[in-house]
Scaffold this motif. Structure first.
Motif, PDB file in Angstrom:
ATOM      1  N   VAL A 116      -8.632   2.331   0.394  1.00  0.00           N
ATOM      2  CA  VAL A 116      -8.030   3.662   0.574  1.00  0.00           C
ATOM      3  C   VAL A 116      -7.903   4.405  -0.763  1.00  0.00           C
ATOM      4  O   VAL A 116      -7.152   5.369  -0.879  1.00  0.00           O
ATOM      5  CB  VAL A 116      -6.646   3.567   1.264  1.00  0.00           C
ATOM      6  N   GLY A 117      -8.641   3.935  -1.772  1.00  0.00           N
ATOM      7  CA  GLY A 117      -8.716   4.654  -3.041  1.00  0.00           C
ATOM      8  C   GLY A 117      -7.470   4.600  -3.894  1.00  0.00           C
ATOM      9  O   GLY A 117      -7.231   5.500  -4.704  1.00  0.00           O
ATOM     10  N   LEU A 118      -6.664   3.544  -3.770  1.00  0.00           N
ATOM     11  CA  LEU A 118      -5.462   3.400  -4.598  1.00  0.00           C
ATOM     12  C   LEU A 118      -5.783   2.548  -5.818  1.00  0.00           C
ATOM     13  O   LEU A 118      -6.596   1.613  -5.740  1.00  0.00           O
ATOM     14  CB  LEU A 118      -4.328   2.764  -3.800  1.00  0.00           C
ATOM     15  N   ASP A 174      -6.227   6.828   6.690  1.00  0.00           N
ATOM     16  CA  ASP A 174      -5.995   5.812   5.655  1.00  0.00           C
ATOM     17  C   ASP A 174      -5.183   4.647   6.208  1.00  0.00           C
ATOM     18  O   ASP A 174      -5.464   3.479   5.921  1.00  0.00           O
ATOM     19  CB  ASP A 174      -5.260   6.420   4.453  1.00  0.00           C
ATOM     20  N   TYR A 175      -4.161   4.971   7.015  1.00  0.00           N
ATOM     21  CA  TYR A 175      -3.324   3.923   7.605  1.00  0.00           C
ATOM     22  C   TYR A 175      -4.133   3.046   8.562  1.00  0.00           C
ATOM     23  O   TYR A 175      -3.970   1.820   8.587  1.00  0.00           O
ATOM     24  CB  TYR A 175      -2.118   4.526   8.323  1.00  0.00           C
ATOM     25  N   LEU A 176      -5.015   3.665   9.340  1.00  0.00           N
ATOM     26  CA  LEU A 176      -5.881   2.887  10.242  1.00  0.00           C
ATOM     27  C   LEU A 176      -6.829   2.000   9.426  1.00  0.00           C
ATOM     28  O   LEU A 176      -7.092   0.848   9.806  1.00  0.00           O
ATOM     29  CB  LEU A 176      -6.695   3.826  11.138  1.00  0.00           C
ATOM     30  N   THR A 177      -7.313   2.552   8.309  1.00  0.00           N
ATOM     31  CA  THR A 177      -8.197   1.774   7.421  1.00  0.00           C
ATOM     32  C   THR A 177      -7.458   0.568   6.853  1.00  0.00           C
ATOM     33  O   THR A 177      -8.008  -0.537   6.766  1.00  0.00           O
ATOM     34  CB  THR A 177      -8.716   2.647   6.260  1.00  0.00           C
ATOM     35  N   ALA A 236      -0.771  10.832  -1.491  1.00  0.00           N
ATOM     36  CA  ALA A 236      -0.495  10.954  -0.049  1.00  0.00           C
ATOM     37  C   ALA A 236      -1.581  10.234   0.748  1.00  0.00           C
ATOM     38  O   ALA A 236      -2.777  10.362   0.451  1.00  0.00           O
ATOM     39  CB  ALA A 236      -0.441  12.425   0.345  1.00  0.00           C
ATOM     40  N   LEU A 237      -1.146   9.470   1.759  1.00  0.00           N
ATOM     41  CA  LEU A 237      -2.086   8.768   2.629  1.00  0.00           C
ATOM     42  C   LEU A 237      -2.204   9.502   3.961  1.00  0.00           C
ATOM     43  O   LEU A 237      -1.204   9.949   4.521  1.00  0.00           O
ATOM     44  CB  LEU A 237      -1.626   7.326   2.865  1.00  0.00           C
ATOM     45  N   VAL A 279       0.839  -1.204   0.000  1.00  0.00           N
ATOM     46  CA  VAL A 279       0.000   0.000   0.000  1.00  0.00           C
ATOM     47  C   VAL A 279       0.874   1.254   0.000  1.00  0.00           C
ATOM     48  O   VAL A 279       0.654   2.180  -0.793  1.00  0.00           O
ATOM     49  CB  VAL A 279      -0.943  -0.001   1.235  1.00  0.00           C
ATOM     50  N   VAL A 280       1.882   1.291   0.868  1.00  0.00           N
ATOM     51  CA  VAL A 280       2.778   2.450   0.939  1.00  0.00           C
ATOM     52  C   VAL A 280       3.572   2.584  -0.360  1.00  0.00           C
ATOM     53  O   VAL A 280       3.712   3.677  -0.921  1.00  0.00           O
ATOM     54  CB  VAL A 280       3.740   2.332   2.150  1.00  0.00           C
TER      55      VAL A 280
END
Length: 429
Positions: free
Chosen positions: A372-374, A339-342, A334-335, A324-325
């Motif tokens: 997270v919309g990626l 987003d990280y919690l999601t 940018a997250l 993800v990152v």
């Protein structure tokens, strides 16, 4: 004059030797022989592929009947439904917590290394992605755990539904006791048959592992890793931290056992998981190793290990966290902290019910990216090198299952620490 007995090489040692020889041959073929049509078609895509996949199919053949029989026997052997409930709840809670920790470790490592920063996407050869992204609601996901037709679940290999059905049957057998002794004996004997069949198939493991590894490495040159070396390093580092750090701290805190001794005794199982890249294939070997070398009662391990192979995918969650990152940075997206919690929540839930078969993590990764919309096209950047990472994360998955099983066994007075503290030479004597 006394005869000196020739020491027989154990199965796990032969598997390790096969793994090493297969890797050496694969690298040699890649750099010194290939591309050569005859070698590629006859040896790599012929012999290696057929024998390796044939061995995997034999292992997969065992999974459904083995999980069904072992879980029914495990649930009924625990006997008291109150105790079974405690064991089940502790196991599931532990698995969920370690998975959430795994994703958190992955995100922290990825943010420190920043694998996608400065990446020129034009230099990457993107693999074509054909991944189903059908969205299902949380309600439907929960309801899907309950089988409408257990026979269909067995036929299609729906592991979560099989587990639910098997646990219910085991609880009822324990409750009815002598009234259902014949049915109980049927599943017990079925379990014995499956364990014996497993040992027969496992005797072919050195050959199967050799072919699987040789074919994998023959198609993977070190040059292919260069564009994604930071991503690979981040995933491997997070896997090492989870396996040798988080798990071993938990083991020491909850049981007081020596983590180094645990790793040494469980290393052959990790090697087998690495070579096959399937958690399900390691179920019988894990149960056997935990009983013989660790002193874990089979009545606990026959319940927790098959359960873990289905719902505990920490290694897979680590890959998803780093991916993800990596993909966000590669696309310049940018997250936010939310987003990280999601990602932590979604990757943890996605690991529940993930089939323990090779490369399935790439399929569930699409669900995490979507949350997270990626763009899921980013999966194409990492597909080419996923096989070697898949092998590594499978080894972490089954280590987490074993640590949890040992902790739960200790809490239920089903762990013989004398067996654990014995050296392997003493156990084999």
């Amino acid at each position: 004059m006394a005869k000196t007995e020739k020491k027989k090489i154990g199965l796990t040692t032969r598997i390790f030797i096969s793994l090493l020889l297969g890797a050496i041959l694969g690298v040699f073929l890649h750099y010194c022989v290939l591309p050569n049509d005859a070698v590629q078609n006859i040896l790599v895509d012929g012999v290696f592929y057929v024998v390796g996949q044939g061995f995997l199919r034999l292992m997969q053949m065992l999974v459904v009947p083995l999980v069904l029989c072992s879980l029914i026997c495990g649930a009924s052997a625990i006997g008291d439904t109150k105790t079974l409930g405690k064991v089940g709840v502790r196991t599931v809670v532990f698995y969920i917590i370690t998975t959430a920790l795994a994703v958190a470790v992955a995100l922290i490592v990825a943010r420190i290394i920043n694998p996608g920063v400065g990446m020129d996407l034009n230099t990457l050869e993107v693999a074509e992605t054909q991944i189903a992204t059908t969205q299902t609601s949380m309600v439907d996901t929960l309801l899907d755990i309950i089988p409408k037709n257990p026979i269909e679940s067995l036929a299609t290999g729906n592991m979560l539904q099989i587990i639910v059905f098997a646990i219910i049957v085991g609880i009822i057998l324990a409750k009815l006791g002598d009234k259902t002794q014949i049915v109980h004996n049927l599943f017990q004997q079925g379990n014995d048959i499956m364990m014996e069949m497993t040992m027969m198939v496992m005797s072919l493991a050195p050959i199967g592992v050799f072919c699987l590894i040789a074919r994998t490495f023959s198609g993977m040159g070190f040059d292919a890793f260069q564009p994604l070396i930071k991503y690979m390093f981040a995933v491997m580092l997070a896997l090492v931290i989870q396996c040798l750090g988080v798990y071993q701290i938990l083991l020491k805190v909850f049981t007081g056992l020596n983590p180094i001794r645990f790793i040494k005794k469980f290393l052959p199982v990790m090697g087998f998981a690495f070579s096959t890249a399937t958690s399900n294939a390691t179920i019988p070997l894990s149960i056997d190793t935990l009983e013989r070398k660790m002193g874990v009662s089979r009545r606990i391990s026959s319940f927790t290990i098959p359960l873990g192979a289905t719902i505990n995918m920490d290694g897979t969650s680590i890959m998803q966290g780093v991916a993800v990152v990596f993909i966000a940075q590669a696309y310049g997206i940018a997250l936010t902290p939310m987003d990280y919690l999601t990602v932590i929540a979604t990757a943890t839930l996605a690991s529940i019910g993930t089939a323990g078969v090779p490369s399935v993590g790439l399929v569930t990764l699409s669900m995490v990216l979507t949350s997270v919309g990626l763009p899921i096209e980013g999966i194409g950047f990492i597909m080419g090198i996923d096989r070697i990472l898949d092998m590594s994360r499978t080894a972490v998955n089954i280590t987490g299952d074993a640590v949890c099983t040992t902790i739960v066994a200790n809490q239920n007075q089903a762990l013989d620490k004398e067996v654990f503290n014995k050296k392997e030479a003493e156990l084999e004597a």
